[in-house]
Design an enzyme around this catalytic site. Structure first.
Site, PDB file in Angstrom:
ATOM      1  N   GLN A 185     -15.328   2.155  -5.951  1.00 38.12           N
ATOM      2  CA  GLN A 185     -14.784   0.879  -5.729  1.00 38.12           C
ATOM      3  C   GLN A 185     -13.509   1.359  -5.669  1.00 38.12           C
ATOM      4  O   GLN A 185     -12.315   1.020  -4.822  1.00 38.12           O
ATOM      5  CB  GLN A 185     -15.297  -0.225  -6.639  1.00 38.12           C
ATOM      6  CG  GLN A 185     -16.127  -0.915  -6.435  1.00 38.12           C
ATOM      7  CD  GLN A 185     -15.976  -1.521  -8.269  1.00 38.12           C
ATOM      8  OE1 GLN A 185     -15.633  -2.568  -7.973  1.00 38.12           O
ATOM      9  NE2 GLN A 185     -16.339  -0.809  -9.480  1.00 38.12           N
ATOM     10  N   ASN A 186     -12.772   2.294  -6.115  1.00 39.83           N
ATOM     11  CA  ASN A 186     -11.254   2.763  -5.656  1.00 39.83           C
ATOM     12  C   ASN A 186     -11.017   3.587  -4.729  1.00 39.83           C
ATOM     13  O   ASN A 186     -11.926   4.437  -3.780  1.00 39.83           O
ATOM     14  CB  ASN A 186     -11.057   4.293  -6.814  1.00 39.83           C
ATOM     15  CG  ASN A 186     -11.448   4.052  -8.398  1.00 39.83           C
ATOM     16  OD1 ASN A 186     -12.055   2.435  -8.254  1.00 39.83           O
ATOM     17  ND2 ASN A 186     -11.478   5.046  -9.290  1.00 39.83           N
ATOM     18  N   VAL A 187      -9.577   2.784  -4.109  1.00 37.98           N
ATOM     19  CA  VAL A 187      -9.079   4.161  -2.455  1.00 37.98           C
ATOM     20  C   VAL A 187      -8.203   5.155  -2.982  1.00 37.98           C
ATOM     21  O   VAL A 187      -7.957   5.338  -2.037  1.00 37.98           O
ATOM     22  CB  VAL A 187      -8.503   2.313  -1.987  1.00 37.98           C
ATOM     23  CG1 VAL A 187      -9.146   1.119  -1.720  1.00 37.98           C
ATOM     24  CG2 VAL A 187      -6.769   2.163  -3.041  1.00 37.98           C
ATOM     25  N   GLY A 211     -15.945   2.142 -15.753  1.00 31.18           N
ATOM     26  CA  GLY A 211     -14.573   1.419 -15.810  1.00 31.18           C
ATOM     27  C   GLY A 211     -14.750   0.531 -14.755  1.00 31.18           C
ATOM     28  O   GLY A 211     -13.588   0.180 -13.716  1.00 31.18           O
ATOM     29  N   THR A 212     -15.030  -0.603 -15.041  1.00 35.02           N
ATOM     30  CA  THR A 212     -15.058  -1.738 -13.800  1.00 35.02           C
ATOM     31  C   THR A 212     -15.359  -2.848 -14.743  1.00 35.02           C
ATOM     32  O   THR A 212     -16.274  -3.155 -15.093  1.00 35.02           O
ATOM     33  CB  THR A 212     -15.953  -1.517 -12.906  1.00 35.02           C
ATOM     34  OG1 THR A 212     -16.671  -2.574 -11.617  1.00 35.02           O
ATOM     35  CG2 THR A 212     -17.667  -1.099 -12.880  1.00 35.02           C
ATOM     36  N   SER A 213     -15.035  -4.143 -13.970  1.00 37.09           N
ATOM     37  CA  SER A 213     -14.920  -5.873 -15.156  1.00 37.09           C
ATOM     38  C   SER A 213     -16.508  -6.048 -14.260  1.00 37.09           C
ATOM     39  O   SER A 213     -16.705  -7.009 -14.767  1.00 37.09           O
ATOM     40  CB  SER A 213     -13.944  -5.694 -14.536  1.00 37.09           C
ATOM     41  OG  SER A 213     -13.686  -6.555 -12.816  1.00 37.09           O
ATOM     42  N   TYR A 261       0.724  -1.231  -0.307  1.00 42.13           N
ATOM     43  CA  TYR A 261      -0.421   0.008  -0.044  1.00 42.13           C
ATOM     44  C   TYR A 261       0.777   1.219  -0.198  1.00 42.13           C
ATOM     45  O   TYR A 261       0.936   2.135  -0.920  1.00 42.13           O
ATOM     46  CB  TYR A 261      -0.584   0.467   1.651  1.00 42.13           C
ATOM     47  CG  TYR A 261      -2.284  -0.629   0.582  1.00 42.13           C
ATOM     48  CD1 TYR A 261      -2.797  -0.914  -0.195  1.00 42.13           C
ATOM     49  CD2 TYR A 261      -2.543  -2.094   1.136  1.00 42.13           C
ATOM     50  CE1 TYR A 261      -3.726  -1.475  -0.200  1.00 42.13           C
ATOM     51  CE2 TYR A 261      -2.929  -3.764   0.804  1.00 42.13           C
ATOM     52  CZ  TYR A 261      -3.773  -3.057  -0.228  1.00 42.13           C
ATOM     53  OH  TYR A 261      -5.231  -3.663   0.122  1.00 42.13           O
ATOM     54  N   HIS A 296     -14.758   0.503  -0.823  1.00 43.19           N
ATOM     55  CA  HIS A 296     -14.047  -0.127  -0.633  1.00 43.19           C
ATOM     56  C   HIS A 296     -12.153   0.313   0.739  1.00 43.19           C
ATOM     57  O   HIS A 296     -11.482  -0.237   0.160  1.00 43.19           O
ATOM     58  CB  HIS A 296     -13.020  -0.880  -1.871  1.00 43.19           C
ATOM     59  CG  HIS A 296     -13.856  -1.799  -1.875  1.00 43.19           C
ATOM     60  ND1 HIS A 296     -14.109  -1.731  -3.199  1.00 43.19           N
ATOM     61  CD2 HIS A 296     -15.553  -2.811  -2.487  1.00 43.19           C
ATOM     62  CE1 HIS A 296     -15.000  -3.499  -4.082  1.00 43.19           C
ATOM     63  NE2 HIS A 296     -15.964  -3.079  -2.679  1.00 43.19           N
TER      64      HIS A 296
HETATM   65  N1  APR Z   1     -11.019   3.204 -19.340  1.00 37.36           N
HETATM   66  C1  APR Z   1     -12.612   2.859 -18.960  1.00 37.36           C
HETATM   67  N2  APR Z   1     -12.275   1.923 -18.227  1.00 37.36           N
HETATM   68  C2  APR Z   1     -10.976   1.376 -18.183  1.00 37.36           C
HETATM   69  C3  APR Z   1      -9.795   2.046 -18.696  1.00 37.36           C
HETATM   70  C4  APR Z   1     -10.344   3.816 -18.928  1.00 37.36           C
HETATM   71  N3  APR Z   1      -8.879   3.830 -19.526  1.00 37.36           N
HETATM   72  N4  APR Z   1      -8.767   1.374 -18.990  1.00 37.36           N
HETATM   73  C5  APR Z   1      -9.717  -0.191 -18.776  1.00 37.36           C
HETATM   74  N5  APR Z   1     -11.311  -0.044 -18.260  1.00 37.36           N
HETATM   75  C6  APR Z   1     -11.519  -0.630 -17.641  1.00 37.36           C
HETATM   76  C7  APR Z   1     -11.227  -2.257 -18.157  1.00 37.36           C
HETATM   77  O1  APR Z   1     -11.674  -2.150 -19.159  1.00 37.36           O
HETATM   78  C8  APR Z   1     -11.946  -3.374 -16.639  1.00 37.36           C
HETATM   79  O2  APR Z   1     -12.856  -3.409 -17.587  1.00 37.36           O
HETATM   80  O3  APR Z   1     -11.494  -0.813 -16.327  1.00 37.36           O
HETATM   81  C9  APR Z   1     -11.560  -1.802 -16.055  1.00 37.36           C
HETATM   82  C10 APR Z   1     -10.471  -2.677 -14.517  1.00 37.36           C
HETATM   83  O4  APR Z   1     -11.548  -3.883 -13.861  1.00 37.36           O
HETATM   84  P1  APR Z   1     -10.554  -4.109 -12.884  1.00 37.36           P
HETATM   85  O5  APR Z   1      -9.529  -4.143 -12.312  1.00 37.36           O
HETATM   86  O6  APR Z   1     -11.080  -5.647 -12.227  1.00 37.36           O
HETATM   87  O7  APR Z   1     -10.885  -2.766 -11.326  1.00 37.36           O
HETATM   88  P2  APR Z   1     -12.229  -2.796 -10.792  1.00 37.36           P
HETATM   89  O8  APR Z   1     -13.795  -3.881 -11.778  1.00 37.36           O
HETATM   90  O9  APR Z   1     -12.337  -1.113 -10.678  1.00 37.36           O
HETATM   91  O10 APR Z   1     -11.841  -4.564  -9.433  1.00 37.36           O
HETATM   92  C11 APR Z   1     -12.982  -3.953  -8.265  1.00 37.36           C
HETATM   93  O11 APR Z   1     -11.812  -5.701  -7.725  1.00 37.36           O
HETATM   94  O12 APR Z   1      -9.123  -6.257  -6.556  1.00 37.36           O
HETATM   95  C12 APR Z   1     -10.804  -5.454  -6.430  1.00 37.36           C
HETATM   96  O13 APR Z   1     -11.383  -4.262  -4.517  1.00 37.36           O
HETATM   97  C13 APR Z   1     -10.881  -3.680  -5.515  1.00 37.36           C
HETATM   98  O14 APR Z   1     -12.366  -2.410  -6.023  1.00 37.36           O
HETATM   99  C14 APR Z   1     -11.221  -3.533  -6.448  1.00 37.36           C
HETATM  100  C15 APR Z   1     -12.657  -4.080  -7.080  1.00 37.36           C
END
Ligand code: APR
Length: 230
Positions: A86-88, A170-172, A53, A104
């Site tokens: 979800q971002n820290v 921007g989240t998976s 961290y 989170h």
């Molecule tokens: N603009 C928008 N989206 C983007 C970009 C961008 N420039 N670059 C990447 N992405 C997308 C990817 O396509 C993906 O779908 O951002 C997403 C990132 O996904 P993850 O890496 O899984 O992140 P997230 O969904 O925030 O993760 C959720 O998982 O590990 C834990 O606690 C952590 O809060 C986090 C949680």
């Protein structure tokens, strides 16, 4: 004023230079999350957890908000905007967004290991073994680790259930319960999903998928929502 609820993940900060988790260059490709972001990791190797961290906190201090964070601030001109992230990181706050809810946790804060109510700002980037709360116990990062409860989820569902417009950026959408938040948004409320790799989630009404990076897709959507609102 209409309520716009914005749900963000690591992708909103990607163009600021903050790594995502599951992309090809993501954090979980280089670290095993069980070893750096779990209660087990903390119990077995707290120094490694703190270092993980500390490195991320140091990097965060070197970057700033990008056009996506800034566009969301502009949205406040005509809407009541609530961000659930979800971002820290603190890039939404540094951009100027007024209402940011961290599902989170927050990497720039520490928390007591005996009293979760004791939360402190971290000065600079380093949290060390031996840094203690006022009750004398070691401080840990104020983040939710794998295997820990997401205490804010119920409050987040309440916010989502009052959304007139819901924007996901921007989240998976693989980490629960956060990924299920969209299910609490009223069917009739328009929903937007901005992510270059977005897949259309199943069974969501009134959803528009925008396969763009946040830095382009968010300012464009914000502009069109502002123009459509009298
Ligand atoms: N603009 C928008 N989206 C983007 C970009 C961008 N420039 N670059 C990447 N992405 C997308 C990817 O396509 C993906 O779908 O951002 C997403 C990132 O996904 P993850 O890496 O899984 O992140 P997230 O969904 O925030 O993760 C959720 O998982 O590990 C834990 O606690 C952590 O809060 C986090 C949680």
């Amino acid at each position: 004023m209409k309520n716009v609820v914005v749900f963000t993940g690591a992708g909103v900060s990607a163009e600021s230079g903050v790594k995502t988790f599951r992309d090809s260059d993501g954090l979980w490709r280089n670290y095993r999350f069980e070893e750096v972001a779990s209660p087990h990791a903390w119990n077995t190797d707290p120094e490694l957890v703190l270092e993980f961290y500390n490195i991320r906190r140091k990097q965060l201090l070197e970057v700033g908000p990008n056009p996506a964070h800034l566009a969301l601030v502009k949205l406040e001109e005509k809407f009541k905007v609530q961000i659930i992230t979800q971002n820290v990181d603190d890039l939404h706050e540094r951009a100027g967004s007024k209402n940011v809810f961290h599902l989170h946790g927050e990497i720039r804060k520490s928390r007591s290991t005996v009293d979760p109510e004791l939360i402190y700002d971290i000065e600079g980037w380093e949290l060390k073994l031996g840094d203690k709360c006022e009750k004398g116990s070691q401080l840990r990062p104020h983040v939710v680790w794998f295997g820990e409860q997401v205490d804010g989820f119920s409050a987040a569902t309440e916010i989502a259930s009052n959304a007139d417009i819901f924007i996901v950026i921007g989240t998976s959408l693989v980490v629960y319960p956060a990924a299920g938040l969209i299910d609490f948004v009223p069917d009739l409320s328009p929903k937007y999903l901005i992510d270059p790799k977005a897949k259309t989630p199943w069974g969501i009404q009134n959803l528009t998928v925008i396969q763009e990076k946040a830095g382009k897709g968010v300012p464009e959507l914000v502009e069109s929502l502002l123009n459509a609102e009298k």
